[in-house]
Design a protein around this motif. Sequence first.
Motif, PDB file in Angstrom:
ATOM      1  N   GLY A  11      39.244  16.161  36.262  1.00  8.12           N
ATOM      2  CA  GLY A  11      38.660  16.431  37.570  1.00  8.12           C
ATOM      3  C   GLY A  11      37.515  17.421  37.511  1.00  8.12           C
ATOM      4  O   GLY A  11      36.504  17.257  38.203  1.00  8.12           O
ATOM      5  N   THR A  12      37.635  18.471  36.712  1.00  5.58           N
ATOM      6  CA  THR A  12      36.560  19.455  36.581  1.00  5.58           C
ATOM      7  C   THR A  12      35.311  18.798  36.018  1.00  5.58           C
ATOM      8  O   THR A  12      34.198  19.045  36.486  1.00  5.58           O
ATOM      9  CB  THR A  12      37.004  20.635  35.691  1.00  5.58           C
ATOM     10  OG1 THR A  12      38.151  21.245  36.287  1.00  5.58           O
ATOM     11  CG2 THR A  12      35.902  21.664  35.534  1.00  5.58           C
ATOM     12  N   SER A  13      35.494  17.933  35.042  1.00  4.06           N
ATOM     13  CA  SER A  13      34.367  17.232  34.447  1.00  4.06           C
ATOM     14  C   SER A  13      33.726  16.282  35.463  1.00  4.06           C
ATOM     15  O   SER A  13      32.500  16.212  35.582  1.00  4.06           O
ATOM     16  CB  SER A  13      34.837  16.478  33.193  1.00  4.06           C
ATOM     17  OG  SER A  13      33.758  16.109  32.391  1.00  4.06           O
ATOM     18  N   ARG A  14      34.543  15.573  36.236  1.00 11.23           N
ATOM     19  CA  ARG A  14      33.999  14.663  37.265  1.00 11.23           C
ATOM     20  C   ARG A  14      33.232  15.446  38.331  1.00 11.23           C
ATOM     21  O   ARG A  14      32.154  15.025  38.769  1.00 11.23           O
ATOM     22  CB  ARG A  14      35.115  13.850  37.917  1.00 11.23           C
ATOM     23  CG  ARG A  14      35.715  12.789  37.025  1.00 11.23           C
ATOM     24  CD  ARG A  14      36.623  11.840  37.792  1.00 11.23           C
ATOM     25  NE  ARG A  14      37.682  12.499  38.544  1.00 11.23           N
ATOM     26  CZ  ARG A  14      38.891  12.792  38.078  1.00 11.23           C
ATOM     27  NH1 ARG A  14      39.199  12.485  36.807  1.00 11.23           N
ATOM     28  NH2 ARG A  14      39.796  13.377  38.837  1.00 11.23           N
ATOM     29  N   ASN A  15      33.780  16.589  38.767  1.00  9.27           N
ATOM     30  CA  ASN A  15      33.088  17.410  39.764  1.00  9.27           C
ATOM     31  C   ASN A  15      31.759  17.942  39.223  1.00  9.27           C
ATOM     32  O   ASN A  15      30.762  17.980  39.943  1.00  9.27           O
ATOM     33  CB  ASN A  15      33.966  18.585  40.201  1.00  9.27           C
ATOM     34  CG  ASN A  15      35.056  18.175  41.149  1.00  9.27           C
ATOM     35  OD1 ASN A  15      34.854  17.381  42.058  1.00  9.27           O
ATOM     36  ND2 ASN A  15      36.249  18.721  40.954  1.00  9.27           N
TER      37      ASN A  15
END
Length: 141
Positions: free
Chosen positions: A12-16
């Motif tokens: 999720g951090t990478s997608r954000n």
Amino acid sequence: MDATIYHNPACGTSRNTLALIRAAGIEPTVVEYLQNPPSREQLSTMIADAGLTVREAIREKGTPYAELGLDNPGLTDEQLLDAMIATPILINRPLVVTPLGTRLARPSEVVLDILPVDAFKGPFTKEDGEQVLDQGGKRVV
């Protein structure tokens, strides 16, 4: 602006972080590092450029970190880099490189430090609902 993100689409951090880069009007080079890990030299350079130690750039959660004995304080940076190259899931993510610098974007809004200040024209909200940019594209503190 050129930008490269070492990305894990399951994170999720990478997608954000990727979404923030795109919200700045930048289409980055996306390197899915689990399939295409950086070279040892690239990784070492990114870690140094981000102002991190090798140990700070290792991901512990959800990896074989403990099983591989990487918590041993006697291990050298060279040994830790060897482990990261051999087992790319140990590379903390996302690492982002732009002409304005290199950052480990944890949390994702750290990437704002290396993107053009005037690039954002509106709000940005992360997947979890946390607002990062206000209506004017300014960072929410």
